[in-house]
Each structure stands twice: as structure tokens, then as C-alpha cells.
Design a protein around this motif. Structure first.
Motif, PDB file in Angstrom:
ATOM      1  N   ARG A  17      25.834  57.973  -9.893  1.00 24.54           N
ATOM      2  CA  ARG A  17      25.052  59.200  -9.782  1.00 24.54           C
ATOM      3  C   ARG A  17      23.658  58.855  -9.256  1.00 24.54           C
ATOM      4  NH1 ARG A  17      25.091  60.639 -14.683  1.00 24.54           N
ATOM      5  NH2 ARG A  17      26.871  62.052 -14.580  1.00 24.54           N
ATOM      6  N   TRP A  18      23.254  59.560  -8.229  1.00 27.35           N
ATOM      7  CA  TRP A  18      21.906  59.403  -7.657  1.00 27.35           C
ATOM      8  C   TRP A  18      21.040  60.529  -8.206  1.00 27.35           C
ATOM      9  CZ3 TRP A  18      19.693  55.859  -4.208  1.00 27.35           C
ATOM     10  CH2 TRP A  18      18.430  56.198  -3.714  1.00 27.35           C
ATOM     11  N   ASN A  19      20.079  60.177  -9.109  1.00 27.04           N
ATOM     12  CA  ASN A  19      19.224  61.162  -9.756  1.00 27.04           C
ATOM     13  C   ASN A  19      17.977  61.346  -8.887  1.00 27.04           C
ATOM     14  OD1 ASN A  19      17.780  62.820 -11.396  1.00 27.04           O
ATOM     15  ND2 ASN A  19      17.934  61.525 -13.220  1.00 27.04           N
ATOM     16  N   ALA A  20      17.987  62.327  -8.018  1.00 25.83           N
ATOM     17  CA  ALA A  20      16.877  62.562  -7.099  1.00 25.83           C
ATOM     18  C   ALA A  20      15.790  63.410  -7.720  1.00 25.83           C
ATOM     19  CB  ALA A  20      17.377  63.234  -5.826  1.00 25.83           C
ATOM     20  N   GLY A  21      16.126  64.216  -8.710  1.00 20.13           N
ATOM     21  CA  GLY A  21      15.128  65.103  -9.278  1.00 20.13           C
ATOM     22  C   GLY A  21      14.629  66.067  -8.210  1.00 20.13           C
ATOM     23  N   GLU A  35      27.474  60.939  -6.445  1.00 19.78           N
ATOM     24  CA  GLU A  35      27.102  62.241  -6.975  1.00 19.78           C
ATOM     25  C   GLU A  35      25.581  62.355  -6.951  1.00 19.78           C
ATOM     26  OE1 GLU A  35      27.318  64.817 -11.153  1.00 19.78           O
ATOM     27  OE2 GLU A  35      28.408  62.901 -10.929  1.00 19.78           O
ATOM     28  N   VAL A  36      25.078  63.369  -6.316  1.00 23.00           N
ATOM     29  CA  VAL A  36      23.632  63.569  -6.197  1.00 23.00           C
ATOM     30  C   VAL A  36      23.208  64.658  -7.174  1.00 23.00           C
ATOM     31  CG1 VAL A  36      21.733  64.221  -4.684  1.00 23.00           C
ATOM     32  CG2 VAL A  36      23.655  62.863  -3.792  1.00 23.00           C
ATOM     33  N   GLU A  37      22.227  64.297  -8.017  1.00 22.90           N
ATOM     34  CA  GLU A  37      21.721  65.237  -9.018  1.00 22.90           C
ATOM     35  C   GLU A  37      20.311  65.663  -8.620  1.00 22.90           C
ATOM     36  OE1 GLU A  37      20.535  65.243 -13.759  1.00 22.90           O
ATOM     37  OE2 GLU A  37      22.219  64.008 -13.065  1.00 22.90           O
ATOM     38  N   ALA A  39      16.912  68.550  -8.959  1.00 20.64           N
ATOM     39  CA  ALA A  39      16.195  69.388  -9.919  1.00 20.64           C
ATOM     40  C   ALA A  39      15.187  70.230  -9.150  1.00 20.64           C
ATOM     41  CB  ALA A  39      15.491  68.531 -10.968  1.00 20.64           C
ATOM     42  N   THR A 321       6.405  66.747  -7.953  1.00 20.59           N
ATOM     43  CA  THR A 321       6.571  66.135  -9.275  1.00 20.59           C
ATOM     44  C   THR A 321       5.360  66.314 -10.180  1.00 20.59           C
ATOM     45  OG1 THR A 321       5.800  64.019  -8.373  1.00 20.59           O
ATOM     46  CG2 THR A 321       8.174  64.392  -8.418  1.00 20.59           C
TER      47      THR A 321
END
Length: 724
Positions: A17-21, A35-37, A39, A321
């Protein structure tokens, strides 16, 4: 690009999982295997500001950070200040951090030269790269005194053995100094010459000697030195030290943080302030010229993330951010005053707020900032009251206490008047009363450079010629006398004196480069030979003396004197005692007559004069001193001998001139005793050594404004300025 295949290989074997935010997703990422996550981006309150300069930006940032902490809106660890080019602001924020007394952590580190150990390493590098000099050795000794090593082993105060005016820019000059030193010259009475000699020899070897640092340094200074040698060449170690950084000792978890924009993009904080949002500065332009055309190798392969794209990405990431407050700041002008444009990144941002440099801040960052903002508080300070009064008095036409007016009978003035004077101090009294008090009462001196001059100035040239003439006269009088010497004997004596004086000057004074110095000595040799060969009007068969002291002046040599130099000499009816050294005194065989000569190495003036407005007192004072010491029945003549043209200017009537001088001195003494310590004819002039103590542009502005009032206050003392 090196580790991207590894990421694809891992994704083929397991779930990744790639947590890009709220950040952008890289184009090269294979979304089919990963899987790209995502936000939603943050929506901070954005403010756009323009400050006067980069320094003003740093000041406003410090005010902003302190206000957030002081009002309780944010904790220090929630605040960040960032820019893509931190070097433009490092020095400003480092100084402001100390003034504000708040913890601002430099995430990228601070220069090692901002700490004592880094400055000590830099001082050693300065000597090895640029060569020996007394100033550099003194600086190194002061910085290394707190660390173990050969320099710290020397006794406290050992630098007092160094001649203050000698540059000591070569190993030979240091060797001559060591040859003259004895144990009694050292503060502890022990001869440390061999130890200091080893230190100087190691420093003289330059960057070729890699072991110099190992020999002289220890502890953290040695660690910095080794790190610098690992980072670059020894030949450029001074430049390498300027680039080295070290941790500032603050904890980022409890401090306001100053960091590069890339670091803030990786570790966001709720409150962020971005500096330097100017065109060509954020985003930065690509400065490198491409060697390979795009059709040969595409740019994206040579540089997958160019600096301008990285800066845009970091800006977008910070905006997405930052949770609560984002302040965007730019400078309107650079350090040279040129206008700066807005960054393209500010397009679409809120309207810009114009911050004036002298505005009153809502929250001051330091005591200095608070006093500057609150004029009433600042005006109540004693320093501000005194400064305002001084400024106002300088603009009044009358003479005020800030122009030198003191109470009558001031003890400091009385002490100056009671001391034994010289021709130079009396000239200063007559032509520049306030400079007289500054120089002889407050002991002010103009700063002197310890570096080797390109050429000797007129004063130094005169001293050189005088010392050569004194030495040559001593040689000739010890070998039959000047009166019996021929041209060859005089030339030989002058040559010997030149060698002795040159060796002494090279060890104790700043001298020009070798070629210029050799030419200066040749010119001094020629002037000295002319002076001693000049026989017109000289006393036949007389005994010649050089640099004859009187009035308590210490003799400069062991040569015989015509009188007791310790006997006091007083100018009658003036209250002044005088002392000095007569350049040359010729006494007739029977002692009935004498000739006093003062050597001049400058140009011969066109007009004849006696006192020359108070500028020329030596001829008159020395003639009186000779008569007082030899007896009133001795006939004394006085002259100025201009060596370049061999012109002898005799004083026609010494008695009348002395009576006239006495009148002027009595007036000047009475005026000064009554508190008239003000400007004179030489105040603020081209050759006023104390010009630094006067208002700016004092000659044509301040002195002109005060001239009439000063003349009325000085009264009869100003008559000397018109004396022929």
C-alpha cells in the motif's frame, strides 16, 4: 530509479500500500500492482505578505513565531519556518534567535564557524592558506586558549612579548624576535622561546604539512579539522570549513524549527511560514547548461526530478499538509536595493499584505524590538536621552557640552595642562583644543593597521630617515666626528645605519613589500647622505649630536649628550614644561654658539614662515630648549633643513618668535582651563586622526556651523591661526 524495480518486485509477491495522504502520487508508480491510499488536503488559513528585504522577512517570521507561543495558540514544536534556499536566511535567524532568546532549531544544522571550536579550526586554516601574520597568530592563540595543546601550554598573557606594530609576516621575522627574547621578557620569567618557535615553524609550512592540525589541535577542534580534511583538499581547507555544518544542540521535538522546504514537506507542522517566495528563487531555475541535447537523451532520464519541479512539488505538499496556518512571505528588494518580482506560486493566493520595515509590530520578538516599537519607552532610557540631546546640540550654532564645553577648573583638564608637553601636543592645543583633550586626556588613538603597507606614509618615512641620521651621526662622532668626515666616510656611516635600522624595522614594524622596501631604503639613504654632507652655514669644527633628548625624554641610544636629559625645561610665563628630541644639535668647540636643526623629508614650502599658523613649533621650542640647557649666554640658531631640496630655513629672531608663541600659549591655556574645549582650525580636517569621534562629514558641515561660536569662545587663542 535504482529502487523502483525492487518496489515492483515486492508488489508482485505481497500486498503493498502506498500511503500518499494529500500529496501527489508519482507518475512512475504502477497503480495496477500497488494500492494507493489518498486523503483530502488540509485547508489552512493562508496569508500572503511582502517584506522590505530578506532580513525583514526573518524579523517578521521571528515575531510571528514568538506571538504564537506567547499567546498560547501553538506550542513550539507545532511551528515551522522554511525556505528552499536556507543559506539566504541562516545568518539572520541565528542572530535573531540569540536576540529573542527563544529556541529555533536549525534542522539542516549550523555552520561550524558559528561556534568557538569551528572558529579555532578556521583560524588555523587562515594561517596555513594565507601565511603568517601577527594578527592571525593572536587570533589563533585566543581561540585555542581553552583547549589542550602546545599553544595552551604557553603562559597566560604571552602575546605581550609581541611588538604591537610588527606584522611578523615571515618565519625570518619571527626568528629575529626569538633571538632578542630572554626569560625576563616572558610573563612567568621562563623562556618559552623554543616551544613558540616550534609552533611558528609548523604554521609556516602551510597546507603542505598535514600534521600541523594534529600537532596544535585537540578535542572537538581536532575532530572538525579531520572532518574538513576528509571532505576536501588541504589546499582549500578554509573554504571547506565554511561549508561544514554541525548540530545546534536543540531538540526538534520541543523547538520552533527552521528547515529547508523539502524537510517541511516530509514532516509537516500545523503552523508554517515560507520565506523567499520571489521569482527565480522559488521555484529555482535550472542553472546548468545541458551537454547532451534532448533528442539524444531526454531530460527526464538525466534528471527525473529537476530542481524547479521539486520546488513546485514541495510547495504544493506544504500547502496540502499544513493543518492550521500557512504564511507566504516574499521580499520586495534584495540586499543591493534591486526590485524583486513575485513567485509564480503566489498566483491565486490571497491578496498580499504590505509590511513596512519600520512598522509597529503587534508582538515584539525581543527587548530591542519592543523599545523600537514603543517610542515613549525608548525615549525614557538614559542612553536615548543622551543621544537625543547630543544630536540636538550638534545642530545648534552655539557651543554646547556636546561640542566640548566643560566646567571651569575641571580636574581632567588641569591634569592635562600640568603634564610635560611636546611640540606636537602644543600644536594640537593651539589648532585643535578638543582633539588635544581627546588625545592627551582621554588617551584616544586612531586605529592602526597591523598589515604590511604598500608604501610608507609621510610620518613613517620621516621616522625612518631620522633614525638613520641618528645612527650615522653616532658612527661618525665615534670615529673622529662629522666635521672631519669626508663624503666617503659619511656614505659608509649612512650605509651602516641603514642596515641596522632596516633590520630593526623589519622586526618591530610593518614594512612594505620587499621591492618597495628596498627602494624606500635607497631613498632614505640618499636623503641621509645629503643631510650629513650639507655644510653651508654649519658651525666650523663643531660637535654634532643626533636625536638629543631634553626635558625628561629617555635617550634612544648610549651616545654622549651635551647636557643632562632629565633636567626640566619650562617656557617662561606660560606654565608649560616641554620635552622632546632635537634632530640635530651642533655645538661650537668653545661652546659659545649652537645650531639646532629639524629635518624635514617632505616638500619644501613656497613661502617663508615662522609659526605657520601654529603648525610649526619645533624650530622655536627646540631653540629655546637648547638655550635653556646650554646657558643663556650661548648664541643659538634654529633652522628647518628640507632634505629633498637641501634648503635651510633659518629662524630670523628666535626670541621674538618665542615671545609671540608664549602669548598664544597663555591664551590657549587660560581658555582651556575655563572650559573652552572646543573645535579649532584643524578639527575635522583631512589629517585629523580623531575624525572618527566627530559627526559624519564634520569638516564642511558641523565645523562650519560651529566655527563662529567657537572663535568667539576661544578669543585671543585663535590669533595664532593667522600668525605667519
Amino acid at each position: 530509479p535504482c529502487w523502483r524495480p525492487l518496489l515492483d518486485a515486492i508488489a508482485a509477491q505481497t500486498s503493498v500500500r502506498w500511503n500518499a495522504g494529500p500529496r501527489t502520487v508519482p507518475d512512475w508508480l504502477d497503480r495496477n500492482s500497488l494500492e494507493v491510499e489518498l486523503a483530502d488536503p488540509q485547508t489552512p488559513d493562508i496569508t500572503t505578505l511582502s517584506a522590505a528585504t530578506a532580513y525583514h522577512e526573518a524579523i517578521e517570521a521571528t515575531r510571528w513565531a514568538r506571538r504564537l507561543v506567547a499567546t498560547g495558540k501553538a506550542r513550539p514544536e507545532e511551528i515551522a519556518i522554511a525556505s528552499v534556499n536556507t543559506s539566504d536566511y541562516d545568518d539572520f535567524l541565528l542572530a535573531l534567535r540569540s536576540d529573542a532568546n527563544i529556541d529555533i532549531h536549525f534542522a539542516h544544522g549550523i555552520k561550524v564557524t558559528t561556534k568557538r571550536e569551528g572558529q579555532a579550526a578556521s583560524a588555523l586554516a587562515d594561517i596555513l592558506v594565507r601565511g603568517l601574520s601577527q594578527n592571525r597568530v593572536r587570533r589563533l592563540a585566543a581561540l585555542l586558549a581553552a583547549y589542550e595543546g602546545p599553544i595552551a601550554d604557553l603562559p597566560s598573557g604571552w602575546t605581550s612579548i609581541l611588538p604591537p606594530d610588527a606584522p611578523l609576516s615571515s618565519l625570518e621575522a619571527w626568528s629575529r624576535l626569538f633571538d632578542r627574547l630572554t626569560a625576563s621578557d616572558w610573563p612567568d620569567g621562563i623562556d618559552h622561546g623554543p616551544a613558540l618557535s616550534r609552533i611558528v615553524e609548523s604554521l609556516s609550512e602551510g597546507t603542505a604539512a598535514a600534521e600541523t592540525g594534529e600537532f596544535l589541535l585537540s578535542g572537538p577542534v581536532l575532530n572538525i579539522w579531520r572532518k574538513a580534511l576528509q571532505a576536501g583538499s588541504a589546499a582549500s581547507i578554509d573554504l571547506v570549513l565554511e561549508t561544514l555544518r554541525t548540530d545546534d544542540g536543540l531538540d526538534a521535538c520541543v523547538s520552533i524549527t527552521w528547515m529547508p522546504a523539502s524537510a517541511l514537506a516530509a514532516s509537516p507542522r500545523p503552523y508554517a511560514r515560507l520565506l523567499g517566495l520571489n521569482s527565480s528563487r522559488w521555484p529555482r531555475a535550472i542553472a546548468e547548461d545541458r551537454l547532451l541535447s534532448d533528442h539524444i537523451i531526454p531530460t527526464r532520464e538525466l534528471d527525473p526530478l529537476p530542481v524547479n519541479l521539486a520546488d513546485r512539488r514541495d510547495f504544493a505538499t506544504i500547502a496540502a499538509t499544513t493543518a492550521r496556518k500557512l504564511v507566504l512571505s516574499r521580499a520586495r528588494r534584495d540586499s543591493d536595493g534591486r526590485l524583486l518580482g513575485r513567485s509564480v506560486l503566489l498566483e491565486g493566493m490571497p491578496e498580499e499584505t504590505y509590511l513596512r520595515r519600520n512598522r509597529i509590530p503587534e508582538h515584539a520578538f525581543s527587548e530591542t524590538d519592543r523599545l523600537t516599537a514603543r517610542r515613549d519607552d525608548f525615549q525614557a532610557l538614559p542612553q536615548a536621552v543622551a543621544a537625543a540631546a547630543c544630536w540636538q546640540d550638534w545642530y545648534r550654532e552655539g557651543i554646547t557640552p556636546h561640542d566640548g564645553l566643560v566646567r571651569p577648573g575641571h580636574p581632567a583638564i588641569q591634569a592635562i595642562l600640568e603634564r610635560t608637553q611636546s611640540a606636537s601636543s602644543l600644536r594640537q592645543l593651539l589648532r585643535n583644543p578638543i582633539g588635544f583633550v581627546w588625545q592627551y586626556g582621554l588617551r584616544w588613538r586612531s586605529p592602526e593597521s597591523g598589515d604590511d603597507p604598500l608604501v610608507l606614509d609621510a610620518l613613517a618615512t620621516g621616522k625612518l630617515v631620522h633614525e638613520i641620521l641618528e645612527g650615522a651621526l653616532g658612527i661618525l662622532e665615534a670615529d673622529g666626528g662629522l666635521a672631519r668626515a669626508g663624503a666617503e666616510e659619511i656614505a659608509a656611516a649612512v650605509d651602516g645605519a641603514v642596515r641596522d635600522v632596516a633590520a630593526r624595522w623589519e622586526s618591530t614594524r610593518a614594512v612594505p613589500p620587499r621591492i618597495v622596501w628596498r627602494r624606500t631604503l635607497d631613498e632614505a639613504r640618499e636623503l641621509g647622505t645629503r643631510a650629513l654632507c650639507f655644510r653651508d652655514g654649519q658651525i666650523p669644527g663643531g660637535r654634532a649630536y643626533g636625536e638629543v633628548p631634553f626635558g625628561g625624554t629617555e635617550p634612544s641610544s648610549d651616545a654622549a649628550l651635551p647636557w643632562n636629559a632629565a633636567t626640566a625645561v619650562e617656557i617662561p610665563d606660560t606654565g608649560f614644561r616641554i620635552r622632546g628630541s632635537i634632530d640635530r644639535l651642533d655645538v661650537s668647540p668653545g661652546g659659545q654658539s649652537a645650531l639646532v636643526q629639524d629635518y624635514k623629508t617632505g616638500r619644501t614650502p613656497k613661502n617663508e614662515f615662522e609659526l605657520d599658523g601654529g603648525r610649526e613649533l619645533q624650530r622655536c621650542c627646540y631653540a629655546y630648549a637648547a638655550r635653556a640647557m646650554l646657558g643663556g649666554e650661548v648664541q643659538v640658531e634654529a633652522s628647518l633643513l628640507y632634505l629633498r631640496d637641501i634648503e635651510d630655513r633659518r629662524l630670523e629672531d628666535p626670541d621674538a618668535t618665542l615671545d609671540q608663541l608664549g602669548h598664544f600659549l597663555r591664551a590657549a591655556r587660560a581658555n582651556l582651563a575655563d572650559g573652552g574645549c572646543t573645535i579649532g582650525a584643524d578639527t575635522g580636517g583631512q589629517y585629523d586622526d580623531l575624525l572618527f569621534a566627530l559627526p559624519a562629514n564634520a569638516g564642511p558641515v558641523y565645523c562650519e556651523r560651529k566655527a563662529e561660536a567657537a572663535g568667539e569662545l576661544l578669543g585671543a587663542a585663535t590669533e595664532v591661526w593667522e600668525a605667519p
